[in-house]
Design an enzyme around this catalytic site. Structure first.
Site, PDB file in Angstrom:
ATOM      1  CB  SER A 101      -2.231  -3.524   8.227  1.00 53.82           C
ATOM      2  OG  SER A 101      -3.922  -3.958   7.936  1.00 53.82           O
ATOM      3  CE  LYS A 139      -9.301  -4.290   1.644  1.00 53.95           C
ATOM      4  NZ  LYS A 139      -7.578  -4.495   2.590  1.00 53.95           N
ATOM      5  NE  ARG A 173      -3.872  -1.732   1.269  1.00 52.96           N
ATOM      6  CZ  ARG A 173      -4.112  -2.790  -0.099  1.00 52.96           C
ATOM      7  NH1 ARG A 173      -4.194  -2.053  -1.549  1.00 52.96           N
ATOM      8  NH2 ARG A 173      -5.373  -3.704  -0.057  1.00 52.96           N
ATOM      9  CG  HIS A 221      -7.750   0.848   0.030  1.00 55.06           C
ATOM     10  ND1 HIS A 221      -6.737  -0.377  -0.902  1.00 55.06           N
ATOM     11  CD2 HIS A 221      -7.321   0.655   1.249  1.00 55.06           C
ATOM     12  CE1 HIS A 221      -6.948  -0.893   0.040  1.00 55.06           C
ATOM     13  NE2 HIS A 221      -7.677  -1.269   0.882  1.00 55.06           N
ATOM     14  CD  GLU A 257      -1.970   2.240  -3.103  1.00 56.27           C
ATOM     15  OE1 GLU A 257      -2.151   2.227  -4.509  1.00 56.27           O
ATOM     16  OE2 GLU A 257      -1.605   1.416  -2.475  1.00 56.27           O
ATOM     17  CD  GLN A 302      -6.566  -3.433  10.231  1.00 59.63           C
ATOM     18  OE1 GLN A 302      -5.609  -4.113  10.922  1.00 59.63           O
ATOM     19  NE2 GLN A 302      -6.664  -4.280   9.364  1.00 59.63           N
TER      20      GLN A 302
END
Length: 267
Positions: A248, A187, A93, A160, A97, A252
């Site tokens: 990350s 995704k 990334r 993203h 992003e 999360q």
């Protein structure tokens, strides 16, 4: 006659898109020792998929070639540490992003292709899934996807938005467009500013799930979007990202907590 499409993407016996969403945990260590230690912790978690965040690896190496060679040297020990039952996803990334390291499209292509082809002829690739941001150079995206598929590697095509949440129709088209490019698992990860943004993401996920052409991943990031990380089965998302240690991405949750909530919220 109606054409039938596979609804799952399978790696190491793990079917993305079947029943409960899979848990993916990131490895964000800055050197081989840290990555292998995190892999050992991940192997003891409920997660069956592990994401190696290459942009977090060896920040002391500025050149793309030196970084690529260091990643290749760590790949096989990492594969061994994870064991045969866990899938390895490789991801890079850039800051735009949500990542840590810039990289030119050409160098990104070389890195990903080197990793997915790092095996003897006839052997299984040490990489099971590969992430590619589909807004990259069309030529690089096409070549990397072709290389991955040629070596039996599942492609996660990602988008993203670190600033906001697009409209439902735009997110639906992004996910469908990623699949048209060859992604096995489209995704999208977006940033909500209120509850309506989270609802738009979940609505887009449901719409794409109704296409019944294969798995996808849809995430609303941050604390506000945490519900999207644990209610994926009800809204069509095939996987969620959780932590065993350092996160990350914003929002999360711990892998053990996510595993418990996924079971509690099963429709």
């Amino acid at each position: 006659m109606t054409q039938e499409f596979p609804r799952t993407a399978t790696v190491r016996g793990i079917e993305l898109g079947r029943a409960r969403p899979e848990i993916i945990v990131p490895l964000v260590g800055e050197d081989e020792e840290a990555v292998l230690a995190q892999a050992q912790a991940a192997a003891a978690s409920p997660a069956r998929l592990v994401e190696w965040r290459l942009d977090r690896f060896r920040p002391d190496l500025r050149g793309a070639e030196a970084h690529r060679e260091a990643a290749l040297a760590t790949l096989i020990p990492l594969r061994g540490r994870l064991g045969a039952d866990r899938g390895l996803l490789v991801t890079f990334r850039t800051p735009a992003e949500g990542g840590q390291r810039p990289i030119e499209d050409r160098d990104l292509g070389r890195l990903l292709e080197a990793l997915v082809t790092a095996h003897r002829a006839g052997a299984q690739s040490p990489v099971d899934l590969m992430d590619i941001e589909t807004a990259r150079s069309p030529e690089v995206v096409e070549r990397v996807i072709g290389t991955a598929h040629g070596h039996g590697v599942v492609v996660v095509g990602s988008f993203h938005d670190m600033a906001g949440t697009p409209e439902v129709d735009a997110m639906v088209e992004m996910l469908r467009g990623q699949r048209r490019l060859g992604a096995d698992v489209p995704k999208i990860a977006v940033t909500p500013h209120d509850g309506h943004d989270v609802l738009r993401l979940l609505s887009a996920s449901l719409t794409v799930e109704a296409d019944r052409v294969g798995p996808h991943i849809a995430i609303s990031m941050g604390a506000l979007g945490a519900v999207s990380r644990v209610a994926g089965e009800a809204f069509g998302s095939a996987a969620t990202f959780a932590t065993v240690g350092e996160a990350s991405a914003p929002g999360q949750l711990a892998a053990q907590d996510v595993a418990r909530m996924l079971e509690l919220l099963r429709p």
